[in-house]
Design an enzyme around this catalytic site. Structure first.
Site, mmCIF file in Angstrom:
data_model
loop_
_atom_site.group_PDB
_atom_site.id
_atom_site.type_symbol
_atom_site.label_atom_id
_atom_site.label_comp_id
_atom_site.label_asym_id
_atom_site.label_seq_id
_atom_site.Cartn_x
_atom_site.Cartn_y
_atom_site.Cartn_z
ATOM 1 N N CYS A 79 0.850 -1.193 0.000
ATOM 2 C CA CYS A 79 0.000 0.000 0.000
ATOM 3 C C CYS A 79 0.879 1.233 0.000
ATOM 4 O O CYS A 79 1.835 1.316 0.780
ATOM 5 C CB CYS A 79 -0.822 0.065 1.284
ATOM 6 S SG CYS A 79 -2.178 -1.064 1.302
ATOM 7 N N ALA A 113 -2.799 -3.755 -1.957
ATOM 8 C CA ALA A 113 -4.151 -4.080 -1.513
ATOM 9 C C ALA A 113 -5.121 -3.054 -2.094
ATOM 10 O O ALA A 113 -4.976 -1.855 -1.862
ATOM 11 C CB ALA A 113 -4.208 -4.054 0.009
ATOM 12 N N GLN A 143 -3.808 -7.322 -5.770
ATOM 13 C CA GLN A 143 -4.310 -7.902 -4.524
ATOM 14 C C GLN A 143 -5.648 -7.243 -4.186
ATOM 15 O O GLN A 143 -5.714 -6.028 -3.998
ATOM 16 C CB GLN A 143 -3.315 -7.654 -3.390
ATOM 17 C CG GLN A 143 -3.685 -8.411 -2.129
ATOM 18 C CD GLN A 143 -2.773 -8.079 -0.953
ATOM 19 O OE1 GLN A 143 -2.591 -6.921 -0.614
ATOM 20 N NE2 GLN A 143 -2.226 -9.109 -0.325
ATOM 21 N N TYR A 193 -7.172 -8.368 8.086
ATOM 22 C CA TYR A 193 -8.251 -7.746 7.324
ATOM 23 C C TYR A 193 -9.447 -8.704 7.249
ATOM 24 O O TYR A 193 -9.448 -9.774 7.852
ATOM 25 C CB TYR A 193 -7.718 -7.265 5.963
ATOM 26 C CG TYR A 193 -6.656 -6.201 6.169
ATOM 27 C CD1 TYR A 193 -6.968 -5.016 6.844
ATOM 28 C CD2 TYR A 193 -5.334 -6.383 5.755
ATOM 29 C CE1 TYR A 193 -6.001 -4.045 7.094
ATOM 30 C CE2 TYR A 193 -4.366 -5.417 6.001
ATOM 31 C CZ TYR A 193 -4.707 -4.249 6.671
ATOM 32 O OH TYR A 193 -3.751 -3.286 6.933
ATOM 33 N N ARG A 223 10.215 -4.392 1.526
ATOM 34 C CA ARG A 223 11.087 -3.263 1.834
ATOM 35 C C ARG A 223 12.410 -3.313 1.077
ATOM 36 O O ARG A 223 12.966 -2.270 0.748
ATOM 37 C CB ARG A 223 11.300 -3.188 3.346
ATOM 38 C CG ARG A 223 10.031 -2.719 4.060
ATOM 39 C CD ARG A 223 10.044 -3.004 5.528
ATOM 40 N NE ARG A 223 9.943 -4.437 5.807
ATOM 41 C CZ ARG A 223 9.903 -4.958 7.021
ATOM 42 N NH1 ARG A 223 9.954 -4.155 8.073
ATOM 43 N NH2 ARG A 223 9.813 -6.265 7.193
HETATM 44 C C1 LIG Z 1 4.844 0.123 2.816
HETATM 45 C C2 LIG Z 1 4.255 -1.250 2.971
HETATM 46 C C3 LIG Z 1 2.969 -1.489 2.524
HETATM 47 C C4 LIG Z 1 2.420 -2.784 2.619
HETATM 48 N N1 LIG Z 1 1.182 -3.035 2.079
HETATM 49 C C5 LIG Z 1 0.751 -4.307 1.979
HETATM 50 C C6 LIG Z 1 -0.380 -4.630 1.187
HETATM 51 O O1 LIG Z 1 -0.964 -3.792 0.501
HETATM 52 N N2 LIG Z 1 -0.793 -5.929 1.193
HETATM 53 C C7 LIG Z 1 -0.128 -6.906 1.872
HETATM 54 O O2 LIG Z 1 -0.554 -8.062 1.841
HETATM 55 N N3 LIG Z 1 0.967 -6.625 2.584
HETATM 56 C C8 LIG Z 1 1.442 -5.362 2.618
HETATM 57 N N4 LIG Z 1 2.609 -5.091 3.248
HETATM 58 C C9 LIG Z 1 3.404 -6.203 3.780
HETATM 59 C C10 LIG Z 1 4.420 -6.658 2.715
HETATM 60 O O3 LIG Z 1 3.777 -7.154 1.567
HETATM 61 C C11 LIG Z 1 5.359 -7.735 3.278
HETATM 62 O O4 LIG Z 1 4.615 -8.866 3.598
HETATM 63 C C12 LIG Z 1 6.104 -7.240 4.519
HETATM 64 O O5 LIG Z 1 6.624 -5.934 4.307
HETATM 65 C C13 LIG Z 1 7.242 -8.180 4.886
HETATM 66 O O6 LIG Z 1 8.140 -8.291 3.823
HETATM 67 P P1 LIG Z 1 9.531 -7.459 3.772
HETATM 68 O O7 LIG Z 1 10.260 -7.765 5.035
HETATM 69 O O8 LIG Z 1 10.232 -8.005 2.551
HETATM 70 O O9 LIG Z 1 9.204 -6.011 3.640
HETATM 71 C C14 LIG Z 1 3.162 -3.824 3.199
HETATM 72 C C15 LIG Z 1 4.443 -3.554 3.687
HETATM 73 C C16 LIG Z 1 4.998 -2.295 3.544
HETATM 74 C C17 LIG Z 1 6.419 -2.082 4.011
#
Ligand SMILES: Cc1cc2nc3c(=O)[nH]c(=O)nc-3n(C[C@H](O)[C@H](O)[C@H](O)COP(=O)(O)O)c2cc1C
Length: 354
Positions: free
Chosen positions: A23, A55, A100, A182, A324
């Site tokens: 997001c 999302a 998504q 959610y 990230r």
């Molecule tokens: C800025 C941001 C927005 C996110 N938005 C969503 C989202 O829209 N849908 C979702 O399932 N997870 C969302 N997440 C979670 C990520 O998809 C991911 O599962 C989480 O950051 C862990 O992975 P990472 O350590 O590689 O960042 C978001 C994470 C971040 C950092």
């Protein structure tokens, strides 16, 4: 290895690296803005096999914040289509784009992360949220409205029409958001679902709504259109969904034609005891991979190319998503290719960088 191709249902994906849905909290009235355009364009040419769009709310009250992207009216749909086309215009031909689809349920009507992430106060134009049961996310938060059967049917229809629009717009894959606290997760979890009807109580009943959402989408999609779900591997709570329940749910999804699951965790309670650290969710994916034949994606603090590759080599998961890591380095895939001695196509304009 991480650079080998994989099929998700009928969809050929050129490598196993996925940009996780993220997001951006930057939409206006559900429509994407210039921020999304640059975000999706730069991730478009990242060379990740699959790029997940954030999302996207199937109805207005299903947005997390005032600034979440929607797919519930023509204006949102047009802006999604425009941005997808722009991202595809600079992406390698074999990059795939998924969307998504989401409903925030009781976690809707909140502030953006950088504004505090709390529920919206009266001054901030809040809206009424829905949940399987009238239980707030946090005791200090707003109390959601218990969903009537008519709400359940309406939300199902919203997911169906959102899915049809996503296909029409040109997405290659649809992911249903079933985790992070959610709406679908709220039904599955005994913490947020205390219903006394056929949608609450034992696991079979708690699974009913997310499974019905899945089946009703599946039934209207073109044959073989790739459809998966992001699920909860554990809630990290003593009284919540654990790995066994997660596996039972995944098996049910598999029975009704789910092509893949992405295994995440937590999000339904304010302070779960998460052993945060590199690869902290990989074991959750591994268990589901062992017990099903679906494509299984893992995610969570994966940043190092060699370790990411080892996840695939060791068969702990079939695909690796990163969030990230891509925000801080949209060229992650190019750098990983160098580390792993793999040739990839990069835009000729930037080729001298390597
Ligand atoms: C800025 C941001 C927005 C996110 N938005 C969503 C989202 O829209 N849908 C979702 O399932 N997870 C969302 N997440 C979670 C990520 O998809 C991911 O599962 C989480 O950051 C862990 O992975 P990472 O350590 O590689 O960042 C978001 C994470 C971040 C950092």
């Amino acid at each position: 290895m991480i650079f080998s191709s994989i099929k998700i249902g009928s969809l050929e994906v050129s490598n196993r690296i996925v940009v996780a849905p993220m997001c951006q909290y930057s939409a206006i009235n559900g429509e994407m803005t210039n921020w999304h355009t640059q975000h999706l364009m730069q991730l478009g040419y990242s060379a990740a096999g699959l790029i997940m769009v954030e999302a996207t709310a199937v109805e207005k009250i299903g947005r997390i914040t005032h600034n979440c992207v929607g797919i519930y009216d023509d204006k949102c749909t047009i802006s999604l289509k425009k941005n997808l086309q722009l991202a595809k215009s600079v992406a390698p031909n074999n990059s795939r784009f998924g969307i998504q689809l989401a409903h925030a349920g009781r976690k809707a009507s909140t502030q953006r992360p950088w504004e505090g992430r709390s529920y919206l106060s009266k001054k901030e134009n809040p809206w009424k949220t829905i949940c399987p049961s009238p239980i707030p996310f946090h005791e200090s938060w707003h109390v959601p409205q218990e969903m009537k059967l008519s709400d359940i049917e309406r939300v199902k229809k919203k997911f169906i029409s959102a899915s049809l629009k996503a296909v029409e717009i040109g997405f290659d894959l649809i992911e249903i958001h079933g985790t992070h606290g959610y709406l679908l997760h709220q039904f599955l979890s005994p913490i947020s679902n205390k219903r006394k009807d056929k949608y609450g109580g034992n696991l079979e009943n708690r699974m009913r709504f997310p499974l019905e959402i899945f089946s009703s989408i599946k039934s209207v999609l073109p044959n073989d259109f790739p459809l998966g779900m992001r699920i909860t591997g554990t809630e990290w709570e003593n009284n919540g969904i654990d790995q066994n329940e997660a596996t039972i749910f995944a098996k049910e999804l598999e029975k009704i034609g789910c092509d893949y699951v992405c295994v995440s965790s937590g999000g339904n309670t304010p302070n779960p005891k998460i052993p945060i650290g590199p690869h902290y969710q990989v074991h959750l994916a591994k268990k589901i991979k062992k017990d099903t034949k679906m494509v299984v994606r893992t995610v969570g603090m994966i940043t190092d190319p060699i370790q990411a590759n080892n996840i695939i080599i060791n068969k702990n998961a079939d695909m690796v998503a990163m969030g990230r890591a891509f925000l801080s380095n949209p060229r992650w895939v190019w750098d990983a290719a160098k580390v792993l001695n793999h040739d990839i196509e990069v835009p000729p304009q930037y080729a001298r960088r390597i």
